[in-house]
Design a protein around this motif. Structure first.
Motif, PDB file in Angstrom:
ATOM      1  N   PHE A  28       3.875  -0.366 -10.981  1.00  0.00           N
ATOM      2  CA  PHE A  28       2.743  -0.711 -11.059  1.00  0.00           C
ATOM      3  C   PHE A  28       1.678  -1.948 -10.936  1.00  0.00           C
ATOM      4  CE2 PHE A  28      -1.798   0.035 -11.866  1.00  0.00           C
ATOM      5  CZ  PHE A  28      -2.522   0.195 -10.779  1.00  0.00           C
ATOM      6  N   VAL A  29       2.316  -2.894 -11.592  1.00  0.00           N
ATOM      7  CA  VAL A  29       1.653  -3.822 -12.537  1.00  0.00           C
ATOM      8  C   VAL A  29       1.795  -4.912 -11.119  1.00  0.00           C
ATOM      9  CG1 VAL A  29       0.951  -5.967 -13.819  1.00  0.00           C
ATOM     10  CG2 VAL A  29       0.787  -3.665 -14.705  1.00  0.00           C
ATOM     11  N   ILE A  30       2.929  -5.092 -10.736  1.00  0.00           N
ATOM     12  CA  ILE A  30       3.617  -5.900 -10.055  1.00  0.00           C
ATOM     13  C   ILE A  30       2.598  -5.650  -8.805  1.00  0.00           C
ATOM     14  CG2 ILE A  30       5.663  -7.015  -8.840  1.00  0.00           C
ATOM     15  CD1 ILE A  30       6.884  -5.657 -11.737  1.00  0.00           C
ATOM     16  N   VAL A  31       3.124  -4.724  -8.290  1.00  0.00           N
ATOM     17  CA  VAL A  31       2.884  -4.321  -6.976  1.00  0.00           C
ATOM     18  C   VAL A  31       0.803  -4.244  -6.623  1.00  0.00           C
ATOM     19  CG1 VAL A  31       2.939  -2.587  -4.561  1.00  0.00           C
ATOM     20  CG2 VAL A  31       4.078  -2.980  -7.006  1.00  0.00           C
ATOM     21  N   SER A  70       0.628  -1.393   0.187  1.00  0.00           N
ATOM     22  CA  SER A  70       0.007   0.359   0.161  1.00  0.00           C
ATOM     23  C   SER A  70       0.468   1.388  -0.022  1.00  0.00           C
ATOM     24  CB  SER A  70      -0.813   0.369   1.168  1.00  0.00           C
ATOM     25  OG  SER A  70      -0.364   0.220   2.309  1.00  0.00           O
ATOM     26  N   ILE A  71       2.278   1.264   0.639  1.00  0.00           N
ATOM     27  CA  ILE A  71       2.733   2.133   0.207  1.00  0.00           C
ATOM     28  C   ILE A  71       3.416   2.726  -0.263  1.00  0.00           C
ATOM     29  CG2 ILE A  71       5.068   3.415   1.685  1.00  0.00           C
ATOM     30  CD1 ILE A  71       4.298   1.955   4.257  1.00  0.00           C
ATOM     31  N   ALA A  72       3.902   1.314  -1.501  1.00  0.00           N
ATOM     32  CA  ALA A  72       4.508   2.079  -2.808  1.00  0.00           C
ATOM     33  C   ALA A  72       3.155   2.309  -3.959  1.00  0.00           C
ATOM     34  CB  ALA A  72       5.399   0.131  -2.724  1.00  0.00           C
ATOM     35  N   LEU A  73       2.434   1.525  -3.123  1.00  0.00           N
ATOM     36  CA  LEU A  73       1.548   2.100  -4.070  1.00  0.00           C
ATOM     37  C   LEU A  73       1.033   4.103  -4.639  1.00  0.00           C
ATOM     38  CD1 LEU A  73      -1.231  -0.916  -4.385  1.00  0.00           C
ATOM     39  CD2 LEU A  73       0.130   0.435  -6.255  1.00  0.00           C
ATOM     40  N   ILE A  74       1.194   3.886  -3.414  1.00  0.00           N
ATOM     41  CA  ILE A  74       1.273   5.493  -3.488  1.00  0.00           C
ATOM     42  C   ILE A  74       1.575   6.357  -3.819  1.00  0.00           C
ATOM     43  CG2 ILE A  74       1.008   7.611  -0.979  1.00  0.00           C
ATOM     44  CD1 ILE A  74       0.742   5.655   1.061  1.00  0.00           C
ATOM     45  N   LEU A  93       2.705   5.203  -6.668  1.00  0.00           N
ATOM     46  CA  LEU A  93       2.836   4.490  -8.104  1.00  0.00           C
ATOM     47  C   LEU A  93       1.350   5.532  -8.274  1.00  0.00           C
ATOM     48  CD1 LEU A  93       4.230   1.140  -8.047  1.00  0.00           C
ATOM     49  CD2 LEU A  93       4.945   2.890  -9.346  1.00  0.00           C
ATOM     50  N   VAL A  94       0.624   5.084  -7.832  1.00  0.00           N
ATOM     51  CA  VAL A  94      -0.654   5.485  -8.387  1.00  0.00           C
ATOM     52  C   VAL A  94      -0.846   7.321  -8.515  1.00  0.00           C
ATOM     53  CG1 VAL A  94      -3.337   6.160  -7.806  1.00  0.00           C
ATOM     54  CG2 VAL A  94      -2.459   4.009  -6.730  1.00  0.00           C
ATOM     55  N   ILE A  95      -0.037   8.052  -7.531  1.00  0.00           N
ATOM     56  CA  ILE A  95      -0.239   9.603  -7.786  1.00  0.00           C
ATOM     57  C   ILE A  95       0.782  10.010  -9.452  1.00  0.00           C
ATOM     58  CG2 ILE A  95       1.017  11.692  -6.929  1.00  0.00           C
ATOM     59  CD1 ILE A  95       0.583  10.756  -4.181  1.00  0.00           C
ATOM     60  N   TRP A  96       1.514   9.128  -9.183  1.00  0.00           N
ATOM     61  CA  TRP A  96       1.750   9.450 -11.053  1.00  0.00           C
ATOM     62  C   TRP A  96       0.782   8.699 -12.118  1.00  0.00           C
ATOM     63  CZ3 TRP A  96       3.292   5.440 -14.623  1.00  0.00           C
ATOM     64  CH2 TRP A  96       3.992   6.386 -15.812  1.00  0.00           C
ATOM     65  N   LEU A  97       0.742   8.168 -11.657  1.00  0.00           N
ATOM     66  CA  LEU A  97      -0.412   7.038 -13.317  1.00  0.00           C
ATOM     67  C   LEU A  97      -1.390   8.753 -13.019  1.00  0.00           C
ATOM     68  CD1 LEU A  97      -1.176   3.457 -12.077  1.00  0.00           C
ATOM     69  CD2 LEU A  97      -0.016   4.495 -14.151  1.00  0.00           C
ATOM     70  N   LEU A  98      -1.923   9.265 -12.481  1.00  0.00           N
ATOM     71  CA  LEU A  98      -3.676  10.769 -12.145  1.00  0.00           C
ATOM     72  C   LEU A  98      -2.565  11.213 -12.708  1.00  0.00           C
ATOM     73  CD1 LEU A  98      -4.780   9.695  -8.546  1.00  0.00           C
ATOM     74  CD2 LEU A  98      -5.715   9.172 -10.932  1.00  0.00           C
ATOM     75  N   LEU A 151     -10.546   5.008  -6.651  1.00  0.00           N
ATOM     76  CA  LEU A 151      -9.264   4.420  -6.078  1.00  0.00           C
ATOM     77  C   LEU A 151      -8.918   6.077  -5.171  1.00  0.00           C
ATOM     78  CD1 LEU A 151      -6.756   3.850  -7.221  1.00  0.00           C
ATOM     79  CD2 LEU A 151      -6.475   5.955  -8.815  1.00  0.00           C
ATOM     80  N   ILE A 152      -9.946   7.474  -5.287  1.00  0.00           N
ATOM     81  CA  ILE A 152      -9.115   8.071  -4.717  1.00  0.00           C
ATOM     82  C   ILE A 152      -9.975   7.958  -3.421  1.00  0.00           C
ATOM     83  CG2 ILE A 152     -10.363  10.940  -3.710  1.00  0.00           C
ATOM     84  CD1 ILE A 152      -8.164  10.051  -6.522  1.00  0.00           C
ATOM     85  N   TYR A 153     -11.205   7.504  -2.807  1.00  0.00           N
ATOM     86  CA  TYR A 153     -11.523   7.466  -1.450  1.00  0.00           C
ATOM     87  C   TYR A 153     -10.446   5.902  -0.565  1.00  0.00           C
ATOM     88  CZ  TYR A 153     -13.950   5.726   2.365  1.00  0.00           C
ATOM     89  OH  TYR A 153     -14.706   5.117   3.591  1.00  0.00           O
ATOM     90  N   HIS A 154      -9.865   5.052  -1.874  1.00  0.00           N
ATOM     91  CA  HIS A 154      -9.180   3.612  -1.202  1.00  0.00           C
ATOM     92  C   HIS A 154      -8.198   4.264  -0.802  1.00  0.00           C
ATOM     93  CE1 HIS A 154      -9.139  -0.620  -0.349  1.00  0.00           C
ATOM     94  NE2 HIS A 154      -7.697  -0.864  -0.877  1.00  0.00           N
TER      95      HIS A 154
END
Lengths: 148, 125
Positions: free
Chosen positions: A79-82, A38-42, A44-49, B77-80
């Motif tokens: 992103f895919v792996i994590v 979950s920490i690693a995804l923070i 990665l998701v912000i970059w994707l957005l 996504l944002i909520y989670h």
């Protein structure tokens, strides 16, 4: 296999020791991996957005070009792996909480992990195809069949 | 194992609270996002299949069904993400008193609505 030796302070019963019952020393592994992913995804998701413009509207050619950037390909691969790991461990908890019939639970768990693993491999393989079918030899995309 | 044991809490008579509703919402949005991973998979695979397959993917995602799904996934996504940060804060032992839990809860709801709205606005423009 992690194993803590029985000593004088052990409260294990002789029968439990004989049957080799007891902790496998992995009780928090699943929980801990969920936190780490979950920490690693923070970021990665912000970059994707932040790349929304590259994800939503571009044409086929623009998408291929964008994915051919090594930084983009590697970050999406991460992103895919994590992400898929995080998703399948999350679904695992939901299944364990709500499905109580043992055979149905094990079947659902296997199907979940198989499906997410297969989808992740499909994503990673696609990234490799997109990157290595075109770039290294600078062959125009028409010649390798990516664009007809 | 006894089979007819009652389920606790009794969901039919239990008053919904912000805390319990946000907890189940975290699970529901997480489940939705896991299912939604089919989209990036379809997207990447379609690129390897050529422009026609990619067009098919884009046409579906730009259709009414695709756009509604994308909007739902954006909120999920944002909520989670925000509520996940709240959980990580709790894991460090912070913010665990009842007033703090309610304050961070409302903050996550407010943040989710604002960020999702901003995201959808920038996506549609």
């Amino acid at each position: 296999m992690p194993y803590i030796q029985d000593n004088e302070k052990s409260i294990r019963t002789p029968l439990g020791r004989a049957r080799n019952h007891g902790s496998a020393q992995g009780g928090t592994h699943h929980w801990w991996m969920q936190r780490i992913t979950s920490i690693a995804l923070i970021p990665l998701v912000i970059w994707l957005l932040s790349c929304l413009d590259c994800l939503l509207t571009p044409s086929f050619e623009q998408t291929v070009m964008w994915l051919n950037n090594p930084f983009v390909a590697v970050t999406i691969a991460l992103f895919v792996i994590v992400g898929f790991y995080h998703a399948s461990t999350g679904i695992q908890v939901v299944i364990e909480d709500y499905i109580h019939c043992k055979s149905a639970k094990i079947t659902a768990l296997m199907l979940t992990h198989f499906t997410f693993f297969a989808m992740a491999v499909a994503c990673l393989f696609s990234l490799l195809v997109i990157n290595f079918k075109t770039n290294p030899f600078s062959i125009p995309m028409q010649e390798v069949g990516i664009i007809e | 194992m006894a089979k007819q044991r009652p389920l606790s809490p009794h969901l039919q008579v239990y008053k919904p609270q912000l805390t319990s509703m946000m907890s189940i919402m975290h699970r529901i949005t997480g489940f939705a996002l896991a299912v939604g991973l089919i989209v990036p998979t379809w997207w990447l695979v379609s690129v390897t299949q050529g422009p026609d397959a990619f067009m098919q993917f884009q046409e579906f995602m730009r259709g009414p069904v695709g756009l509604s799904l994308l909007a739902g996934w954006a909120f999920s996504l944002i909520y989670h993400l925000l509520n996940g940060l709240r959980h990580l804060m709790w894991d460090t032992g912070r913010g665990l008193t009842l007033p703090e839990v309610y304050r961070s809860g409302w903050l996550v709801i407010l943040g989710s609505v604002i960020v999702t709205a901003a995201l959808l606005y920038s996506a549609y423009n």
